[in-house]
Design a protein around this motif. Structure first.
Motif, PDB file in Angstrom:
ATOM      1  N   GLY A  97     -13.204  26.325 -52.294  1.00 53.95           N
ATOM      2  CA  GLY A  97     -12.539  26.524 -51.010  1.00 53.95           C
ATOM      3  C   GLY A  97     -11.807  25.316 -50.480  1.00 53.95           C
ATOM      4  O   GLY A  97     -11.320  24.463 -51.222  1.00 53.95           O
ATOM      5  N   ALA A  98     -11.785  25.232 -49.161  1.00 53.46           N
ATOM      6  CA  ALA A  98     -10.974  24.258 -48.437  1.00 53.46           C
ATOM      7  C   ALA A  98     -11.507  22.834 -48.499  1.00 53.46           C
ATOM      8  O   ALA A  98     -10.824  21.909 -48.070  1.00 53.46           O
ATOM      9  CB  ALA A  98     -10.854  24.690 -46.975  1.00 53.46           C
ATOM     10  N   GLY A  99     -12.716  22.636 -48.981  1.00 53.27           N
ATOM     11  CA  GLY A  99     -13.235  21.280 -49.122  1.00 53.27           C
ATOM     12  C   GLY A  99     -14.033  20.781 -47.943  1.00 53.27           C
ATOM     13  O   GLY A  99     -14.439  19.639 -47.918  1.00 53.27           O
ATOM     14  N   ALA A 100     -14.277  21.633 -46.951  1.00 55.37           N
ATOM     15  CA  ALA A 100     -15.076  21.213 -45.802  1.00 55.37           C
ATOM     16  C   ALA A 100     -15.893  22.391 -45.301  1.00 55.37           C
ATOM     17  O   ALA A 100     -15.397  23.501 -45.244  1.00 55.37           O
ATOM     18  CB  ALA A 100     -14.183  20.686 -44.688  1.00 55.37           C
ATOM     19  N   TRP A 101     -17.135  22.129 -44.970  1.00 55.73           N
ATOM     20  CA  TRP A 101     -17.970  23.142 -44.329  1.00 55.73           C
ATOM     21  C   TRP A 101     -18.138  22.693 -42.892  1.00 55.73           C
ATOM     22  O   TRP A 101     -18.953  21.875 -42.566  1.00 55.73           O
ATOM     23  CB  TRP A 101     -19.331  23.249 -44.973  1.00 55.73           C
ATOM     24  N   GLY A 102     -17.366  23.217 -42.025  1.00 59.20           N
ATOM     25  CA  GLY A 102     -17.446  22.860 -40.616  1.00 59.20           C
ATOM     26  C   GLY A 102     -16.330  23.544 -39.857  1.00 59.20           C
ATOM     27  O   GLY A 102     -15.420  24.123 -40.430  1.00 59.20           O
ATOM     28  N   GLY A 103     -16.408  23.506 -38.569  1.00 63.26           N
ATOM     29  CA  GLY A 103     -15.368  24.086 -37.735  1.00 63.26           C
ATOM     30  C   GLY A 103     -15.560  25.555 -37.441  1.00 63.26           C
ATOM     31  O   GLY A 103     -14.789  26.151 -36.708  1.00 63.26           O
ATOM     32  N   GLY A 104     -16.592  26.170 -38.008  1.00 66.62           N
ATOM     33  CA  GLY A 104     -16.838  27.580 -37.747  1.00 66.62           C
ATOM     34  C   GLY A 104     -17.881  27.755 -36.672  1.00 66.62           C
ATOM     35  O   GLY A 104     -18.392  26.817 -36.088  1.00 66.62           O
ATOM     36  N   VAL A 105     -18.228  29.003 -36.408  1.00 70.74           N
ATOM     37  CA  VAL A 105     -19.250  29.308 -35.425  1.00 70.74           C
ATOM     38  C   VAL A 105     -20.615  28.989 -36.035  1.00 70.74           C
ATOM     39  O   VAL A 105     -20.906  29.339 -37.165  1.00 70.74           O
ATOM     40  CB  VAL A 105     -19.173  30.802 -35.040  1.00 70.74           C
ATOM     41  N   GLY A 106     -21.437  28.306 -35.295  1.00 72.35           N
ATOM     42  CA  GLY A 106     -22.770  27.970 -35.767  1.00 72.35           C
ATOM     43  C   GLY A 106     -23.330  26.839 -34.946  1.00 72.35           C
ATOM     44  O   GLY A 106     -22.655  26.268 -34.094  1.00 72.35           O
ATOM     45  N   SER A 107     -24.572  26.505 -35.219  1.00 71.23           N
ATOM     46  CA  SER A 107     -25.248  25.474 -34.438  1.00 71.23           C
ATOM     47  C   SER A 107     -24.849  24.071 -34.865  1.00 71.23           C
ATOM     48  O   SER A 107     -25.102  23.117 -34.153  1.00 71.23           O
ATOM     49  CB  SER A 107     -26.768  25.627 -34.576  1.00 71.23           C
ATOM     50  N   GLY A 108     -24.279  23.949 -36.075  1.00 67.39           N
ATOM     51  CA  GLY A 108     -23.951  22.632 -36.574  1.00 67.39           C
ATOM     52  C   GLY A 108     -25.151  21.880 -37.106  1.00 67.39           C
ATOM     53  O   GLY A 108     -25.072  20.716 -37.435  1.00 67.39           O
ATOM     54  N   ARG A 109     -26.304  22.527 -37.189  1.00 71.22           N
ATOM     55  CA  ARG A 109     -27.525  21.870 -37.640  1.00 71.22           C
ATOM     56  C   ARG A 109     -27.918  22.262 -39.053  1.00 71.22           C
ATOM     57  O   ARG A 109     -28.912  21.790 -39.579  1.00 71.22           O
ATOM     58  CB  ARG A 109     -28.691  22.221 -36.692  1.00 71.22           C
ATOM     59  N   GLY A 110     -27.166  23.130 -39.693  1.00 75.37           N
ATOM     60  CA  GLY A 110     -27.551  23.638 -41.002  1.00 75.37           C
ATOM     61  C   GLY A 110     -27.759  22.557 -42.036  1.00 75.37           C
ATOM     62  O   GLY A 110     -28.857  22.400 -42.576  1.00 75.37           O
ATOM     63  N   LEU A 111     -26.717  21.792 -42.341  1.00 73.96           N
ATOM     64  CA  LEU A 111     -26.842  20.741 -43.357  1.00 73.96           C
ATOM     65  C   LEU A 111     -27.759  19.619 -42.894  1.00 73.96           C
ATOM     66  O   LEU A 111     -28.517  19.062 -43.687  1.00 73.96           O
ATOM     67  CB  LEU A 111     -25.470  20.186 -43.737  1.00 73.96           C
TER      68      LEU A 111
END
Length: 143
Positions: A97-111
């Motif tokens: 994909g785009a090379g980044a996992w971020g910017g979507g809906v979520g808590s931001g605490r996954g990783l």
């Protein structure tokens, strides 16, 4: 902790269900495929029973990785590798994909949560963009 919070939220009526583990990996992969992503699953080494904490941690890493690919990567294909070694079990999720996992809906605490879980188990955590896509790699020691 989630069970405790769930019990408090539900008025003390907690539903106790077994924690997921790698035995449910095929179902997790099938769920991801159902979203339209092409998923290649590769299992290397001789599968062996893992302590419950490692089994759960490995499953959660793969679950979080696949969730992030679906939500953030704009990927068409994802590769999942589960590698059993004599001293460790390793898991990897990589996408095109785009090379980044971020910017979507979520808590931001996954990783961050995965990183903390892996550190508590004495494991290694690596995640970041690559030439095409993003990769998450975790190694968990067996001892």
């Amino acid at each position: 902790m989630r069970r405790v919070l769930g019990a408090l939220h539900s008025g003390g009526q907690a539903q106790l269900v077994p924690e997921p583990g790698l035995a449910r990996l095929a179902a997790l992969v099938d769920q991801t495929r159902a979203t339209g992503l092409e998923v290649d699953l590769r299992i290397e080494g001789e599968p062996l029973p893992l302590p419950p904490s490692l089994d759960l941690a490995a499953y959660r890493v793969l679950q979080e990785g696949l969730t992030n690919v679906r939500k953030h990567a704009a990927a068409r294909r994802v590769e999942v590798v589960l590698r059993y070694g004599p001293d460790a079990v390793a898991v990897e999720v990589s996408d095109d994909g785009a090379g980044a996992w971020g910017g979507g809906v979520g808590s931001g605490r996954g990783l961050a949560g995965i990183r903390e879980r892996v550190a508590l188990l004495g494991g290694e955590f690596v995640a970041g963009p690559r030439a095409q896509g993003f990769a998450l790699r975790v190694t968990l020691p067996l001892a």
